[in-house]
Design a protein around this motif. Structure first.
Motif: not given
Lengths: 250, 637, 215
Positions: A222, C81-84, C88, A219, A217
């Motif tokens: 990040a 969540p920031e980027v997932t 995904a 995460e 993911h």
């Protein structure tokens, strides 16, 4: 500024926790998030309420002690910062802020926002070192290391062991933490010698601790206050597979 | 009491080798019978624990942090010195020795400092072998830079995180021994007392910070590696948890405290922004290479810096020190900044700050050149203050940073209590009255990797292992004393919080015993301190119990020791009426405002012995003799 | 997970290539089907490998999910969540839908149980008329829509799965990562278009089958 805080309170590891709501008055935008909590704690003490326990130490983003999930993000909003480097100017008057401890089975809550991260130490114990005892080593310049390798090793070595990667991962996986140490050492010639047993032992230890699995993911990357790249995870996976396929001297 | 520093005979360069040849050894088969306690896991403590365990001793290591990796050595930025002379610029062991002694304003032992310079090279070798990713040239060889005004490039560095990388190297060596079951590591464990039996250090008392349980730990020797005491000022660049408790409680048990008045103030820190401020952040001194320091000429000038015309600015360092200007040494730059702020001309909220202006440098060199040199520092400043230093001058102010004083130790790093060894910042030994940049890391690792493992063996070789158990009455006595202190804090139920008291103590110390001290200010401090302490023991508010994780209670114990220690510091500062290094007495300055040493009267180590609580401590003097160098007065005009 | 995933991804590509032959007309398509059938034991070997891969893929997915749930027994009250990506986060869901689809798909075209009325025709040469089976099946709009809908989770699953597999196998670095990520998304989209076009074309009449017509 006046803010509403929703904070996880838990007496100790055995007891049930719950959220409590507090108001933070007179919040100065120049305060760090932890200083804001200090002020709230002084206020709570005045009212005869136990202050909120949270881990912190250097307050300049390098010791890795602070560990707060702020509004659903590890170390709060903003890239490349720890909670102690997060300043209140990113919040607005009247904001509601939820503060929780890191959540993962290998990080049990000790009290309020304090968690036990000794699982990280045990992973390092399993192999996160070069077995060079004190004394009897060659001159420092006897081991030349290409600058790109040294730089890349340093990128990985910048990890502060705070656990934000685990906290932010939907699966509570510790892959970035482990990969950073595996890569730091494996990128250096003196660390190559033990690279294979190291990666096996550290991954084994990580699994034994009960961390989740990486499902990519990103995460962790990040959330990482040191912005450690997730390509170290790919690097570790490669190293691990090679070791599994060819565990002996090749 | 006669202080025997046990300095070996012979020429300076041969002293350490000679001593090593004389030191007694412990038979390898017997080493595992000896137990050693190490308190603290910074550079000194971690490296000592690992090295001792590798030798085969049983080691119990303690730290108050949740992990050994978080000790405050981790925050050191600049680098570590070594006399490798890799850049071929004429460096040598002697030069590093001389620079360190001179930087310390001739208040350190020649023999100790020379040994430090000798060992410096081996430290780099050891760290590289451990995988510390030092900066490299394209050739693959190690890079060096010049640091802290040294005329040679002898500083090794790992970006701005040298302390972190060195500590992780030592921490990993420590973890390897924990894995091998040679070290028992106790984290979140705070040392609350030293146990001395028959005149020798034989154990400690520990409070488990999670459960509050107080336990006794017996050993054949105790090593303190518990760092410095800059947090006596409340606001410092130290971590919040840094404290004097371990060394101070050893002092109460009879260990001598040496030169507590030698404190170092760093000139380029980010100023305080309000009462809530919890710590100060240091920025590299290299900023002064291109920045110009100024304040408005007019008092309480509230105009924005860009609105203040050139004619109404006071570039006070350039004015007072025309040849060195903004590059005047740390103590001079710090004191000058304080003077203008005390004069009401400070800038920023609260008026405790001076401008560090890059506008001229940007005009001269162009913004990209400035960004390349200082980009990361500017970024850090902006993150903390929310101000852009390219657009608006930075604000800086000095902050307590390092403490040269510490428990008195001899050449073997053993205190006057046999069996009690003190290493790293916690001892007083190598930096004299002032520490040079990139020398703290060197000293911590020299002590832990390459000195203590030899000298401690010499002590152990002359004692029987396992003489005393934790059932001994001295342990019981300590347990009672420590538990009753905890109860006292809990039961007080006063009105003021620990932080409130600590802030008051810190402000008092900063105002009266900070960058510059006078007979008057110190007497005032000594008069006011007992009053605040008295209120502390009457009006302190700590909630909860002693049988749980209780952060206020932890702080209460530390602040209580800081109160007592502050008095000791002031006594030392008062008695030393000369100025030297980090200790500036207003009465003792040259006509140009430089620190004026008084070598006739004060060329000695002041080692203080505890007498009774609240009573004047007893002064012992260890004379400093200089056989190899000539004492000179610093000048930066 | 990565290895079995990539094996199935390979199959998906091959299967798509074969399916697209439908645009070349009934003869080619039926000939292709016959060719496949004639492979005999090879076909069974391939089928066994694929089924095993699928089985392991599913089992490890279940195991991973189980372990990952266990790794965080108490969840966050707020988790941002920031980027997932959506893909995904929904791998398990898309995986379950795809498994169900595969069962239906096999029952439909391999075992020919669900729509026997169109599944057992023969062409002029006496071969199994696969073309007719496909086109006539997709003339029924619920079937076509079901197939097109099933291609959405496939697309999502692949858009995360392909680059994820390379990451898990350690076959990328930070320079390749964005390339793989974008390529995976592009490929997933192409696969979606490719597969979904067939039922869409049948339903819209772009591809037609007239009974008894001999080419």
């Amino acid at each position: 500024m006046k803010l509403k805080l929703r904070i996880w309170r838990q007496k100790n590891a055995q007891s049930q926790g719950r959220f409590e709501t507090y108001t933070a008055e007179n919040v100065n935008p120049h305060m760090s998030f932890l200083e804001m909590l200090d002020v709230v704690n002084e206020d709570l003490l005045g009212k005869g309420i136990d202050p909120i326990a949270f881990d912190h130490d250097c307050r300049e983003g390098i010791c890795g002690a602070c560990s707060l999930m702020i509004n659903g993000e590890a170390h709060g909003p903003g890239r490349g910062v720890t909670a102690c480097q997060l300043h209140m100017r990113v919040f607005k008057e009247g904001d509601e802020i939820t503060v929780e401890p890191w959540r993962a089975r290998p990080f049990p809550v000790v009290r309020d926002l304090v968690v036990d991260r000794s699982s990280f130490d045990r992973i390092i114990q399993a192999g996160g070192y070069i077995s060079a005892s004190t004394g009897g080593v060659p001159d420092a310049n006897a081991i030349p290391i290409g600058k790109p390798f040294a730089d890349k090793a340093m990128d990985a070595a910048a990890c502060i062991g705070c656990g934000a990667c685990v906290a932010a991962c939907p699966n509570a996986s510790a892959m970035l933490f482990v990969a950073a140490k595996v890569s730091h050492l494996a990128l250096l010639p003196q660390g190559r010698i033990e690279a294979k047993p190291r990666v096996s032992a550290m991954i084994q230890s990580m699994d034994n601790e009960g961390f989740g699995n990486c499902t990519n993911h990103f995460e962790c990357e990040a959330a990482c206050p040191k912005e450690i790249n997730a390509d170290f995870i790919a690097r570790m996976n490669r190293e691990y597979l090679q070791t599994k396929i060819c565990p002996e001297v090749s | 009491m006669k202080l025997d520093a046990r300095i070996p005979d012979g020429p300076l360069a041969e002293k350490w080798d000679r001593r090593r040849n004389e030191l007694k050894l412990v038979n390898p088969a017997n080493k595992r019978k000896y137990k050693i306690i190490v308190v603290g896991t910074g550079l000194a403590g971690a490296s000592a624990s690992a090295s001792l365990a590798e030798l085969g001793y049983q080691v119990d290591t303690f730290c108050y942090q949740d992990s050994a990796r978080r000790a405050h050595s981790i925050a050191a930025q600049g680098g570590i010195n070594a006399a490798k002379n890799y850049p071929n610029d004429g460096d040598s062991i002697y030069r590093l020795f001389y620079d360190t002694i001179k930087g310390g304003d001739f208040r350190a032992r020649e023999a100790n400092v020379y040994r430090l310079a000798q060992i410096s090279n081996t430290i780099i070798d050891q760290c590289v072998a451990q995988g510390v990713p030092f900066a490299r040239e394209y050739s693959g060889y190690l890079a060096n830079r010049s640091f802290g005004g040294a005329q040679v490039s002898r500083t090794f560095y790992a970006r701005g995180q040298t302390g972190q990388q060195l500590l992780l190297g030592a921490y990993q060596a420590l973890m390897r021994q924990v894995h091998a079951k040679k070290i028992n590591l106790y984290t979140r464990s705070e040392m609350l007392d030293l146990v001395v039996i028959a005149g020798e250090a034989k154990g400690i008392l520990i409070r488990d910070l999670i459960t509050g349980k107080i336990t006794s730990h017996a050993a054949d020797a105790v090593v303190l590696a518990t760092g410095g005491y800059a947090n006596v000022y409340y606001l410092s660049t130290n971590a919040k948890g840094c404290n004097v408790t371990a060394t101070f409680r050893a002092y109460r048990k009879g260990a001598l405290f040496a030169n507590p008045c030698y404190t170092q103030i760093h000139p380029t820190c980010i100023p305080v922004s309000g009462d809530y401020q919890s710590k100060l952040t240091l920025m590299s001194e290299s900023l002064r290479n291109d920045g110009r320091i100024w304040v408005p000429k007019q008092k309480a000038d509230k105009r924005a810096p860009q609105d203040i015309p050139e004619a109404e600015r006071d570039y006070f360092l350039e004015r007072k020190y025309p040849s060195f200007g903004n590059l005047a040494p740390r103590d001079i730059a710090s004191r000058s900044a304080k003077e203008v702020c005390d004069d009401g001309r400070g800038v920023g909220e609260g008026g405790f700050g001076v401008y560090l202006d890059f506008a001229d440098a940007a005009k001269r060199l162009g913004k990209p050149a400035i960004a390349e040199r200082y980009g990361n520092l500017f970024h850090m400043y902006e993150k903390i203050t929310g101000e852009n230093p390219y657009a608006r001058p930075m604000r800086i102010y000095p902050a307590p940073h390092y403490t040269m004083g510490g428990l008195w130790v001899d050449y073997h790093l053993m205190s006057n209590i046999p069996g009690l060894f003190v290493i790293g910042e916690a001892n007083f030994s190598d930096h004299g009255a002032n520490r040079l940049g990139a020398s703290a890391l060197m000293q911590g690792l020299a002590d832990g990797y390459f000195i203590l493992p030899y000298t401690l063996g010499d002590y152990l070789a002359q004692t029987k292992p396992g003489l005393y158990k934790t059932g001994h009455e001295e342990f019981k006595k300590s347990e009672t004393a420590v538990s009753s202190q905890t109860r006292r804090f809990i039961e007080m139920r006063g009105k003021r919080t620990v932080d409130d008291f600590h802030r008051e103590l810190g402000k008092l110390m900063w105002d009266l015993c900070g960058m510059s001290r006078s007979d008057k200010s110190l007497r005032e401090a000594l008069q006011r301190l007992p009053k605040i302490r008295e209120e502390f023991y009457r009006n302190l508010k700590v909630l909860g119990t002693g049988e749980e994780l209780n952060q206020s209670l932890e702080k209460a114990g530390r602040v209580a020791d800081f109160f007592d220690f502050a008095e000791l510091l002031c006594h030392d500062a008062l008695h030393r009426s000369e100025s030297c290094g980090g200790h500036f007495r207003i009465e003792s300055q040259t006509p140009d405002g430089e620190a004026q040493r008084d070598d006739k009267q004060f060329s000695y180590v002041a080692a203080w012995q505890h007498t009774q609580p609240g009573q004047m401590p007893l002064l012992h003097k260890e004379p400093l003799t200089f056989e190899n160098i000539k004492l000179v007065q610093r000048s930066y005009k | 997970m990565a290895v079995t995933g990539l094996m199935m991804f390979g199959f998906i590509l091959g299967h798509l290539a074969g399916n697209l032959l439908i645009y070349a007309g009934p003869d080619t398509f039926n000939a292709y089907a016959k060719k496949l059938q004639s492979l005999g034991e090879f076909l069974w070997v391939a089928r066994c490998i694929l089924l095993t891969a699928l089985l392991f893929h599913v089992l490890s997915a279940i195991q991973l999910t189980f372990e990952n749930r266990k790794a965080r027994p108490i969840g966050y009250r707020r988790y941002d969540p920031e980027v997932t990506t959506y893909a995904a986060r929904t791998m398990m869901l898309s995986g379950i839908i795809l498994t169900a689809f595969i069962v239906y798909h096999l029952l439909h075209f391999t075992f020919r149980l669900t729509h026997p009325e169109v599944s057992n025709l023969h062409d002029a040469r006496g071969n199994h008329h696969v073309y007719a089976m496909v086109v006539q099946s997709f003339r029924q709009w619920p079937v076509a829509v079901a197939y097109i809908a099933a291609m959405v989770p496939l697309c999502l699953h692949l858009s995360h799965g392909i680059s994820s597999a390379f990451q898990s196998l350690g076959l990328q670095n930070n320079r390749l990562l964005p390339v793989f990520k974008n390529a995976a998304r592009g490929i997933a989209l192409l696969i979606f278009v490719g597969y979904a076009s067939i039922p869409a074309a049948c339903l819209s009449g772009l591809i037609q089958y007239t009974a008894g017509r001999t080419p």
